[in-house]
Design a protein around this motif. Structure first.
Motif, PDB file in Angstrom:
ATOM      1  N   ALA A   6       0.829  -1.202   0.000  1.00 25.01           N
ATOM      2  CA  ALA A   6       0.000   0.000   0.000  1.00 25.01           C
ATOM      3  C   ALA A   6       0.866   1.256   0.000  1.00 25.01           C
ATOM      4  O   ALA A   6       0.585   2.234  -0.712  1.00 25.01           O
ATOM      5  CB  ALA A   6      -0.929  -0.006   1.216  1.00 25.01           C
ATOM      6  N   ILE A   7       1.943   1.228   0.798  1.00 28.06           N
ATOM      7  CA  ILE A   7       2.857   2.369   0.843  1.00 28.06           C
ATOM      8  C   ILE A   7       3.509   2.588  -0.519  1.00 28.06           C
ATOM      9  O   ILE A   7       3.594   3.727  -1.018  1.00 28.06           O
ATOM     10  CB  ILE A   7       3.925   2.147   1.923  1.00 28.06           C
ATOM     11  N   THR A   8       3.942   1.486  -1.144  1.00 27.36           N
ATOM     12  CA  THR A   8       4.605   1.590  -2.450  1.00 27.36           C
ATOM     13  C   THR A   8       3.661   2.128  -3.513  1.00 27.36           C
ATOM     14  O   THR A   8       4.018   3.018  -4.296  1.00 27.36           O
ATOM     15  CB  THR A   8       5.150   0.218  -2.878  1.00 27.36           C
ATOM     16  N   LEU A   9       2.428   1.597  -3.543  1.00 29.12           N
ATOM     17  CA  LEU A   9       1.461   2.047  -4.553  1.00 29.12           C
ATOM     18  C   LEU A   9       1.108   3.524  -4.372  1.00 29.12           C
ATOM     19  O   LEU A   9       1.030   4.279  -5.343  1.00 29.12           O
ATOM     20  CB  LEU A   9       0.195   1.190  -4.483  1.00 29.12           C
ATOM     21  N   ALA A  10       0.873   3.927  -3.116  1.00 33.11           N
ATOM     22  CA  ALA A  10       0.539   5.333  -2.859  1.00 33.11           C
ATOM     23  C   ALA A  10       1.712   6.241  -3.225  1.00 33.11           C
ATOM     24  O   ALA A  10       1.522   7.305  -3.827  1.00 33.11           O
ATOM     25  CB  ALA A  10       0.153   5.520  -1.398  1.00 33.11           C
ATOM     26  N   GLY A  11       2.930   5.822  -2.875  1.00 35.23           N
ATOM     27  CA  GLY A  11       4.105   6.632  -3.181  1.00 35.23           C
ATOM     28  C   GLY A  11       4.374   6.728  -4.670  1.00 35.23           C
ATOM     29  O   GLY A  11       4.708   7.803  -5.183  1.00 35.23           O
ATOM     30  N   ASN A  15       4.242  10.031  -6.947  1.00 30.68           N
ATOM     31  CA  ASN A  15       5.365  10.425  -7.807  1.00 30.68           C
ATOM     32  C   ASN A  15       4.903  10.726  -9.226  1.00 30.68           C
ATOM     33  O   ASN A  15       5.300  11.734  -9.824  1.00 30.68           O
ATOM     34  CB  ASN A  15       6.425   9.324  -7.828  1.00 30.68           C
ATOM     35  N   ILE A  16       4.063   9.854  -9.779  1.00 25.63           N
ATOM     36  CA  ILE A  16       3.609  10.034 -11.165  1.00 25.63           C
ATOM     37  C   ILE A  16       2.785  11.309 -11.305  1.00 25.63           C
ATOM     38  O   ILE A  16       2.997  12.116 -12.226  1.00 25.63           O
ATOM     39  CB  ILE A  16       2.788   8.813 -11.615  1.00 25.63           C
ATOM     40  N   ILE A  17       1.841  11.523 -10.391  1.00 28.64           N
ATOM     41  CA  ILE A  17       0.972  12.700 -10.481  1.00 28.64           C
ATOM     42  C   ILE A  17       1.766  13.975 -10.223  1.00 28.64           C
ATOM     43  O   ILE A  17       1.609  14.983 -10.923  1.00 28.64           O
ATOM     44  CB  ILE A  17      -0.202  12.577  -9.499  1.00 28.64           C
ATOM     45  N   SER A  18       2.646  13.948  -9.212  1.00 29.23           N
ATOM     46  CA  SER A  18       3.472  15.119  -8.925  1.00 29.23           C
ATOM     47  C   SER A  18       4.416  15.424 -10.074  1.00 29.23           C
ATOM     48  O   SER A  18       4.727  16.593 -10.340  1.00 29.23           O
ATOM     49  CB  SER A  18       4.276  14.894  -7.640  1.00 29.23           C
ATOM     50  N   PHE A  19       4.860  14.384 -10.783  1.00 30.17           N
ATOM     51  CA  PHE A  19       5.695  14.573 -11.969  1.00 30.17           C
ATOM     52  C   PHE A  19       4.950  15.419 -13.004  1.00 30.17           C
ATOM     53  O   PHE A  19       5.514  16.355 -13.592  1.00 30.17           O
ATOM     54  CB  PHE A  19       6.063  13.202 -12.547  1.00 30.17           C
ATOM     55  N   LEU A  69       9.551   9.742  -1.312  1.00 26.53           N
ATOM     56  CA  LEU A  69       9.444  11.173  -1.032  1.00 26.53           C
ATOM     57  C   LEU A  69      10.688  11.901  -1.538  1.00 26.53           C
ATOM     58  O   LEU A  69      10.604  13.046  -2.015  1.00 26.53           O
ATOM     59  CB  LEU A  69       9.281  11.384   0.473  1.00 26.53           C
ATOM     60  N   LEU A  70      11.821  11.229  -1.469  1.00 25.28           N
ATOM     61  CA  LEU A  70      13.083  11.828  -1.894  1.00 25.28           C
ATOM     62  C   LEU A  70      13.155  11.960  -3.418  1.00 25.28           C
ATOM     63  O   LEU A  70      13.573  12.993  -3.950  1.00 25.28           O
ATOM     64  CB  LEU A  70      14.243  10.983  -1.377  1.00 25.28           C
ATOM     65  N   THR A  71      12.719  10.913  -4.140  1.00 23.86           N
ATOM     66  CA  THR A  71      12.879  10.905  -5.594  1.00 23.86           C
ATOM     67  C   THR A  71      12.078  12.005  -6.277  1.00 23.86           C
ATOM     68  O   THR A  71      12.595  12.728  -7.131  1.00 23.86           O
ATOM     69  CB  THR A  71      12.458   9.543  -6.169  1.00 23.86           C
ATOM     70  N   ILE A  72      10.797  12.168  -5.904  1.00 16.28           N
ATOM     71  CA  ILE A  72       9.975  13.157  -6.594  1.00 16.28           C
ATOM     72  C   ILE A  72      10.424  14.571  -6.284  1.00 16.28           C
ATOM     73  O   ILE A  72      10.412  15.454  -7.149  1.00 16.28           O
ATOM     74  CB  ILE A  72       8.474  12.969  -6.245  1.00 16.28           C
ATOM     75  N   ASN A  73      10.869  14.818  -5.041  1.00 18.97           N
ATOM     76  CA  ASN A  73      11.323  16.164  -4.708  1.00 18.97           C
ATOM     77  C   ASN A  73      12.692  16.469  -5.309  1.00 18.97           C
ATOM     78  O   ASN A  73      12.992  17.639  -5.587  1.00 18.97           O
ATOM     79  CB  ASN A  73      11.337  16.350  -3.193  1.00 18.97           C
ATOM     80  N   ALA A  74      13.496  15.453  -5.522  1.00 18.97           N
ATOM     81  CA  ALA A  74      14.762  15.660  -6.235  1.00 18.97           C
ATOM     82  C   ALA A  74      14.480  16.059  -7.681  1.00 18.97           C
ATOM     83  O   ALA A  74      15.111  16.978  -8.225  1.00 18.97           O
ATOM     84  CB  ALA A  74      15.607  14.391  -6.183  1.00 18.97           C
ATOM     85  N   ALA A 176      -3.147  10.943  -3.175  1.00 22.11           N
ATOM     86  CA  ALA A 176      -2.070   9.951  -3.169  1.00 22.11           C
ATOM     87  C   ALA A 176      -1.111  10.175  -1.995  1.00 22.11           C
ATOM     88  O   ALA A 176      -0.759   9.231  -1.273  1.00 22.11           O
ATOM     89  CB  ALA A 176      -1.311   9.995  -4.496  1.00 22.11           C
ATOM     90  N   TRP A 177      -0.693  11.425  -1.789  1.00 23.63           N
ATOM     91  CA  TRP A 177       0.266  11.696  -0.724  1.00 23.63           C
ATOM     92  C   TRP A 177      -0.379  11.626   0.659  1.00 23.63           C
ATOM     93  O   TRP A 177       0.301  11.299   1.644  1.00 23.63           O
ATOM     94  CB  TRP A 177       0.944  13.045  -0.934  1.00 23.63           C
ATOM     95  N   PHE A 178      -1.675  11.892   0.740  1.00 22.20           N
ATOM     96  CA  PHE A 178      -2.372  11.695   2.016  1.00 22.20           C
ATOM     97  C   PHE A 178      -2.358  10.209   2.390  1.00 22.20           C
ATOM     98  O   PHE A 178      -2.092   9.849   3.548  1.00 22.20           O
ATOM     99  CB  PHE A 178      -3.818  12.189   1.919  1.00 22.20           C
ATOM    100  N   CYS A 179      -2.637   9.364   1.408  1.00 17.97           N
ATOM    101  CA  CYS A 179      -2.604   7.916   1.658  1.00 17.97           C
ATOM    102  C   CYS A 179      -1.197   7.461   2.028  1.00 17.97           C
ATOM    103  O   CYS A 179      -1.022   6.618   2.922  1.00 17.97           O
ATOM    104  CB  CYS A 179      -3.112   7.163   0.433  1.00 17.97           C
ATOM    105  N   TYR A 180      -0.195   8.023   1.347  1.00 16.18           N
ATOM    106  CA  TYR A 180       1.190   7.659   1.667  1.00 16.18           C
ATOM    107  C   TYR A 180       1.514   8.038   3.120  1.00 16.18           C
ATOM    108  O   TYR A 180       2.106   7.244   3.866  1.00 16.18           O
ATOM    109  CB  TYR A 180       2.137   8.368   0.702  1.00 16.18           C
TER     110      TYR A 180
END
Length: 290
Positions: A6-11, A15-19, A69-74, A176-180
């Motif tokens: 669940a954590i992986t799917l939400a994250g 990432n995809i939507i924030s991208f 959290l690190l990858t998308i913000n990078a 997505a990030w709320f679920c994460y």
């Protein structure tokens, strides 16, 4: 579904939507590259977004085990830096100096202060909580920023300044990030996205409420039939002090070939030739009747 999945799917979804959200300004910068000028665009959103990204990168490094959290913000940090660099290339001198001032004040000085306080003034056991509180406060401030747009939409009853596509992506991103944050038991990720979801949904609701204005005025018109009645020349007569705004939509005015706006001549009294003072021009929006 296990907690790890669940954590992986939400994250990954976040990432995809924030991208896509980070790439949304590409249309704006395409105009900048074409016109070789930034025009009236402001650099503040990109400077603020860069500060948000570096804050969350630092938080992810302090907390550890926050790879998604690190990858998308990078990625966001890199793309926002590119936006700012492009802005500096094409902006006028005064706008360029303001952008540099904002950059050094927020992204260098303020971030440096946060880093110094976290590493020097806060104990190792309290660093995640302190830094998370800073990220939470700043994220809530960023999410409140669209209030100016919301008030403008309500005041003008127009969605011209409301980016509905971006608002839709922000809704999905907040979910997505709320679920994460919920699955990882991280309140500093979870709570800001509650505010983000609320304001994004408010923008979407306003878009659907005002996208087809129902308060358009019914104006006095005359029509002249064309040859064979195939085309109609429609004349709309307005007082000279009226400002007419023609809304051009994807649906044409059925049977109307041309719309012409004419000013009605004002008549003055021969004895007392005084035209009434008009404090504020009347604004009428002309829209196609669907």
């Amino acid at each position: 579904m296990t907690g790890g999945l669940a954590i992986t799917l939400a994250g990954v979804a976040g990432n995809i939507i924030s991208f896509m959200v980070f790439l949304a300004p590409l249309a704006t910068f395409r105009q900048v590259f074409t016109k070789k000028t930034t025009g009236g665009f402001s650099s503040v959103p990109y400077v603020v977004a860069l500060f948000s990204c570096v804050l969350w990168i630092f938080y992810a490094l302090i907390k550890t085990n926050s790879r998604l959290l690190l990858t998308i913000n990078a990625f966001g940090c890199g793309i926002e830096f590119i936006y700012i660099a492009a802005y500096l290339v094409y902006a006028p001198r005064r706008a360029r100096l303001r952008t540099l001032a904002y950059f050094f004040l927020l992204d260098v000085a303020a971030f440096g202060l946060v880093v110094a306080l976290t590493l020097k003034a806060v104990g190792p056991q309290q660093r995640v909580k302190f830094l998370g509180s800073v990220c939470l406060a700043f994220s809530m401030a960023v999410f409140v920023a669209p209030l100016s747009v919301i008030f403008k939409v309500i005041k003008t009853k127009s969605v011209e300044f409301l980016p509905v596509g971006l608002s839709g992506c922000l809704v999905l991103s907040a979910v997505a990030w709320f679920c994460y944050g919920l699955f990882t038991h991280d309140p500093f990720v979870m709570y800001p996205n509650v505010g983000g979801l609320f304001f994004s949904c408010a923008q979407m609701g306003l878009y659907f409420w005002y996208r087809n204005p129902s308060n358009a005025a019914v104006l006095p018109t005359t029509t002249d039939a064309g040859d064979g009645g195939a085309a109609v020349h429609q004349v709309i007569e307005l007082p000279v002090h009226t400002v007419a705004i023609l809304s051009v939509g994807p649906v044409p005015v059925v049977g109307v070939h041309k719309i012409e706006v004419r000013a009605i001549e004002q008549h003055t009294d021969a004895v007392n030739p005084k035209v009434a003072e008009i404090d504020k021009p009347e604004v009428i929006e002309i829209v196609a009747a669907l």
